[in-house]
Design an enzyme around this catalytic site. Sequence first.
Site, PDB file in Angstrom:
ATOM      1  N   CYS A  72     -18.602  18.533 -15.465  1.00 20.76           N
ATOM      2  CA  CYS A  72     -18.788  17.220 -14.821  1.00 20.76           C
ATOM      3  C   CYS A  72     -17.500  16.423 -14.712  1.00 20.76           C
ATOM      4  CB  CYS A  72     -19.853  16.411 -15.555  1.00 20.76           C
ATOM      5  SG  CYS A  72     -19.337  15.812 -17.195  1.00 20.76           S
ATOM      6  N   HIS A 111     -20.989  12.850 -20.257  1.00 28.68           N
ATOM      7  CA  HIS A 111     -21.277  13.254 -18.876  1.00 28.68           C
ATOM      8  C   HIS A 111     -20.837  12.141 -17.926  1.00 28.68           C
ATOM      9  CE1 HIS A 111     -23.129  15.519 -15.697  1.00 28.68           C
ATOM     10  NE2 HIS A 111     -23.949  14.538 -15.384  1.00 28.68           N
ATOM     11  N   ASP A 126     -24.703  12.943  -8.663  1.00 25.13           N
ATOM     12  CA  ASP A 126     -24.303  13.800  -9.766  1.00 25.13           C
ATOM     13  C   ASP A 126     -24.284  15.234  -9.244  1.00 25.13           C
ATOM     14  OD1 ASP A 126     -23.910  15.277 -12.032  1.00 25.13           O
ATOM     15  OD2 ASP A 126     -25.517  14.356 -13.200  1.00 25.13           O
TER      16      ASP A 126
END
Length: 294
Positions: A72, A111, A126
């Site tokens: 991420c 994250h 995302d």
Amino acid sequence: MKGKMNLEEYFKRIGFHGSYDKPDLGTLKLIHKQHVMSLPFENLSMHCGERITMDLEVIFNKLVRSNRGGWCMENNSLFGWVLRKMGYDTVTLGSKVFHSTTNVFGPADTHLINKVVIDGKAYITDVSFGVSSQLWEPLELVSGKGQPQAAGIFRLIDKGDIWVLEKTGRKPKVVNPEFAKSSLVNRVETNQIYCFSLVPREVDHFLETNNKLQTDPSSLFTNKTICSLQTPTGFRALVGWTYSEVTYKPEEDVDVLDMRDIPDEEIDQILKEKFCIMLKDKLQPVNKTACYTL
């Protein structure tokens, strides 16, 4: 921000050929989906003796020019840069991942995600959680609304000082009997994925965490090699030596899991054929005990 990056190269990498003059919701949805279908979620670098950095130029060269994926901190950092370059009103947020073994959210923002505002409405983008928790398109930031996607029904829930992302999925149907009891198979119908606040974060907020995730012996990412890529019908994943192809079948209310173990000598071939990844350095696969499900 550093140069040596351009949108044309990124769009070629994700196979996007449309107009990007207008930063609207339709374009955002399209590039979001193209990204997750093209750039894997993976932590292979740290198991090849390479360090994962949050330098945007390095990320761009790795993910776009070297046909790699990333986790991420890389994928969503790149995507946020793309959105800003395109003219979207976007900020970076930090989120805490839910740990099913302890039934709590982690203590740190491990994250990285992005929030985008279009015509007064906010959306969460995302492009890098991977496997069946991967969003294929942005979620509107409204509380309690079920937002169906290929993997299941996602919901964002406003808890006051934080928002929680959860997903209701389908039952797993494992094709291979020897994997019927595999710890990789998720048997929980509704999963909490992560929580986040709406406080904008700069890159400095994640530097210590980015380092810890690839050095801490207790980190999921030091304990498992992970590579996953979304496909038009589901996703494929390589965790340690276990390769899985997952097909979503909402009409039957199941996800079909076809799983097999890959010998060491075939790992490079699987990465090349299934993920279009060719590593420069030798990968050392790892699959130690750590809670991780497809």
